[in-house]
Enzyme design. Structure first.
Site, PDB file in Angstrom:
ATOM      1  N   CYS A  15      45.083  41.650  36.052  1.00 54.49           N
ATOM      2  CA  CYS A  15      44.182  41.055  37.034  1.00 54.49           C
ATOM      3  C   CYS A  15      43.648  39.702  36.546  1.00 54.49           C
ATOM      4  O   CYS A  15      44.373  38.721  36.609  1.00 54.49           O
ATOM      5  CB  CYS A  15      43.069  42.032  37.401  1.00 54.49           C
ATOM      6  SG  CYS A  15      42.420  41.679  39.042  1.00 54.49           S
TER       7      CYS A  15
ATOM      8  N   GLU B 282      36.419  30.897  40.943  1.00 55.51           N
ATOM      9  CA  GLU B 282      35.347  31.766  40.471  1.00 55.51           C
ATOM     10  C   GLU B 282      34.538  31.084  39.354  1.00 55.51           C
ATOM     11  O   GLU B 282      33.331  31.258  39.258  1.00 55.51           O
ATOM     12  CB  GLU B 282      35.994  33.060  39.936  1.00 55.51           C
ATOM     13  CG  GLU B 282      35.016  34.124  39.505  1.00 55.51           C
ATOM     14  CD  GLU B 282      35.705  35.445  39.157  1.00 55.51           C
ATOM     15  OE1 GLU B 282      36.946  35.550  39.294  1.00 55.51           O
ATOM     16  OE2 GLU B 282      34.996  36.382  38.746  1.00 55.51           O
TER      17      GLU B 282
ATOM     18  N   HIS C 270      46.048  46.413  39.006  1.00 53.00           N
ATOM     19  CA  HIS C 270      45.641  47.151  37.805  1.00 53.00           C
ATOM     20  C   HIS C 270      46.605  48.320  37.576  1.00 53.00           C
ATOM     21  O   HIS C 270      46.335  49.434  38.044  1.00 53.00           O
ATOM     22  CB  HIS C 270      44.226  47.701  37.972  1.00 53.00           C
ATOM     23  CG  HIS C 270      43.166  46.654  37.950  1.00 53.00           C
ATOM     24  ND1 HIS C 270      42.526  46.262  36.801  1.00 53.00           N
ATOM     25  CD2 HIS C 270      42.644  45.888  38.947  1.00 53.00           C
ATOM     26  CE1 HIS C 270      41.643  45.316  37.076  1.00 53.00           C
ATOM     27  NE2 HIS C 270      41.698  45.076  38.379  1.00 53.00           N
TER      28      HIS C 270
ATOM     29  N   GLU D  86      46.963  50.097  35.113  1.00 52.25           N
ATOM     30  CA  GLU D  86      46.357  51.162  34.290  1.00 52.25           C
ATOM     31  C   GLU D  86      45.855  52.339  35.121  1.00 52.25           C
ATOM     32  O   GLU D  86      45.770  53.460  34.627  1.00 52.25           O
ATOM     33  CB  GLU D  86      45.227  50.597  33.418  1.00 52.25           C
ATOM     34  CG  GLU D  86      43.955  50.132  34.146  1.00 52.25           C
ATOM     35  CD  GLU D  86      43.997  48.665  34.568  1.00 52.25           C
ATOM     36  OE1 GLU D  86      45.103  48.129  34.749  1.00 52.25           O
ATOM     37  OE2 GLU D  86      42.916  48.072  34.739  1.00 52.25           O
TER      38      GLU D  86
HETATM   39  N1  GLN Z   1      37.519  38.135  38.877  1.00 53.61           N
HETATM   40  C1  GLN Z   1      38.848  38.173  39.384  1.00 53.61           C
HETATM   41  C2  GLN Z   1      38.895  38.357  40.888  1.00 53.61           C
HETATM   42  O1  GLN Z   1      37.947  38.831  41.461  1.00 53.61           O
HETATM   43  C3  GLN Z   1      39.648  39.257  38.710  1.00 53.61           C
HETATM   44  C4  GLN Z   1      39.158  40.627  39.017  1.00 53.61           C
HETATM   45  C5  GLN Z   1      39.626  41.670  38.058  1.00 53.61           C
HETATM   46  O2  GLN Z   1      40.055  41.357  36.954  1.00 53.61           O
HETATM   47  N2  GLN Z   1      39.549  42.931  38.444  1.00 53.61           N
HETATM   48  O3  GLN Z   1      39.855  38.036  41.519  1.00 53.61           O
END
Ligand code: GLN
Length: 560
Positions: free
Chosen positions: A402, A426, A533, A535
């Protein structure tokens, strides 16, 4: 709000309910104990589903800081839940859904919504019985959804806390209605104060009395401690907690949590539960339990160490370090390492440290692989980018999850495309080169501060590029993985990144969203990031293919 239960009395009678409550302190493995009981009964032929009750007001775990609460575990349907849900999915080897997760906030929200819809037919809506009845309705809904013959319900926190009383009340009401179908397990803690040197039972005695005050008597006590319980302590607990001594199960600390279902069976727990509730339960010697035994054995591997550095920021709480925030990542690494016959040696490194002391980067060469998990906000981002650059240039296997994928792409844009101010919206919305941009449908949500449960959440399909590392690992070209993010690779930069060698080997079926970025094996042994993700879908009995590919690449680096 979940649909109404289709409950009828007959169905209730054919199902058994096991409540797991905690005594003395939290964090002693109640979730793992609950998951292990679920595993035992599933191996004995029951259709088991598991429910986690979290007593806080939050509607979901998504709005909580992982250092405070642990990992936010995302389900297929996008629910942001407690890490114990991950334990249930892993131990039961099944997918759960939002009906398996309950918080005080959710329960009250449903009751209030129903009241607003005049569904209480003019009655005064009261905390008791309407709140416990809603809890019961939700338990029955999860049961029906899974067509379960056994429902395991873990009540978060410890008995005596004000906030879980209404859940205990619901459990008590269920017991009164169906005394033979409801079973209570208390997982309690027995400290051995260093200066005293003796295991103490008194806190557990108090905890049982507190539970008794809610009208509940535990059927068994799982006694957690760092040592085995002796007969003397069992007798004491038996005498003062009103329970036969053989119903006090000793659960000392273990090297591998995957031994716990086997240890419980050895202590007779499965038989106790089945006998007490007159369940027709086989013995645990089916294919499922054999697979589990084999896996548990593999978790004791002592050789072929593979050293992985996990670079994150959710580790520190006061003077203590915890790794709970990354639980699923840790477990996923373990499963793949075990499957590859390696002992995983995981080290937590704080990303911020690489910002303070760039010389520290050199230390990374002693690791066989580097992983950057998910994250939010700007703290530690520059440190992660330095780590990724180091891994790329020094050909150390790198796996980004991610945020770890987004930063992989930013690092590439900065150092290979030469876009020095490349960034994510971000961190710096004013950057000229926004490589990772806010998703179109997220803009309004963020502007209106509608931030709870509003990310791109849950399982989405992706299609893979033939011949890529990802496609070779998955051995298929269509996958489904779980997401939790607001930002995405900005397609305006895609072509330039590709021209310089980065491969977007996984995209959404409509081609609009980049889901996997990687470098070809000719350029780097393993340099891959996923927008999702992986995981969350790694299981003991089916390790995740991408984690396995990463471990294999790390083993190769070690052997060089
Ligand atoms: N902060 C990033 C986003 O919102 C990655 C989010 C994360 O790693 N779960 O896109």
């Amino acid at each position: 709000m979940p649909k109404k239960s289709t409950t009828n009395e007959k169905k209730i009678k054919s199902c058994k309910y096991i409540f797991v409550v905690g005594g003395v302190i939290s964090g002693v493995g109640k979730g793992v104990a609950a998951s292990s009981i679920a595993r035992i009964l599933s191996d004995r032929g029951q259709t088991v589903t598991a429910i986690k009750i979290d007593p806080y007001i939050n509607i979901d775990a998504g709005t909580m800081n992982p250092v405070e609460h642990g990992e936010v575990f995302v389900l297929d349907d996008g629910d942001e839940t407690d890490q114990d849900m991950g334990n249930y999915e892993r131990f039961l080897d099944t997918d759960l859904s939002s009906v398996n997760y309950m918080t005080t906030g959710r329960v009250y929200q449903s009751v209030i919504e129903r009241e607003r819809n005049l569904e209480y037919a003019g009655k005064c809506v009261e905390v008791v019985p309407h709140i416990p009845l809603e809890v019961i309705r939700r338990i029955e809904l999860a049961r029906d959804n899974a067509k379960a013959t056994t429902v395991l319900i873990e009540i978060g926190g410890t008995v005596g806390e004000y906030q879980n009383m209404l859940f205990l009340e619901a459990a008590r009401m269920m017991k009164i209605k169906n005394p033979k179908d409801v079973f209570f397990v208390m997982v309690s803690y027995l400290p051995i104060p260093t200066k005293v040197g003796e295991m103490k039972t008194k806190p557990t005695q108090y905890a049982v009395r507190t539970l008794n005050a809610s009208g509940i008597q535990p059927d068994i006590i799982i006694a957690r401690s760092n040592q085995l319980l002796d007969e003397r302590r069992k007798e004491k607990l038996s005498m003062f907690c009103n329970i036969p001594a053989d119903r006090v199960i000793s659960a000392p600390d273990v090297d591998s949590i995957y031994d716990i279902p086997l240890n419980f069976e050895r202590e007779g727990l499965g038989d106790m539960i089945c006998d007490t509730m007159s369940m027709t339960c086989g013995v645990a010697n089916n294919a499922g339990s054999n697979k589990w035994k084999k896996f548990a054995k593999s978790s004791h591997v002592k050789k072929n160490e593979v050293k992985i550095a996990v670079i994150g920021k959710y580790f520190n709480t006061g003077d203590f370090t915890i790794s709970d925030s990354y639980l699923s990542v840790i477990e996923a690494l373990k499963y793949s390492a075990y499957a590859c016959g390696s002992k995983p040696v995981l080290t937590w490194l704080s990303s911020v440290d690489f910002e303070k002391d760039p010389k520290k980067l050199k230390e990374l060469s002693k690791y066989d692989g580097i992983l950057v998990p998910g994250g939010f906000g700007s703290r530690g981002v520059e440190g992660k980018l330095k780590v990724i650059e180091y891994a790329r240039k020094n050909k150390i296997p790198y796996f980004g999850l991610c945020y770890g994928m987004q930063l992989l792409v930013i690092e590439y844009a900065r150092n290979v495309l030469g876009l020095k101010d490349a960034n994510t919206h971000e961190v710096n919305p004013n950057s000229k080169n926004i490589i990772i941009d806010i998703m179109e449908d997220q803009k309004e949500k963020v502007a209106l501060k509608k931030l709870g449960g509003s990310m791109r959440l849950g399982a989405y399909k992706a299609v893979l590029k033939k011949g890529s590392i990802a496609a070779q690992a998955y051995k298929t070209l269509t996958i489904s993985e779980r997401h939790r993010h607001r930002y995405e690779v900005n397609n305006a930069y895609k072509k330039r990144l590709e021209d310089k060698g980065l491969v977007f080997s996984g995209v959404s079926p409509d081609g609009h969203l980049c889901e996997i970025a990687e470098l070809p094996q000719s350029a780097h042994p393993f340099f891959l990031g996923t927008q999702f993700h992986p995981e969350f879908k790694a299981r003991p009995l089916s390790p995740h293919p991408l984690f396995t590919a990463f471990i294999k690449a790390s083993q190769k680096k070690r052997n060089k």
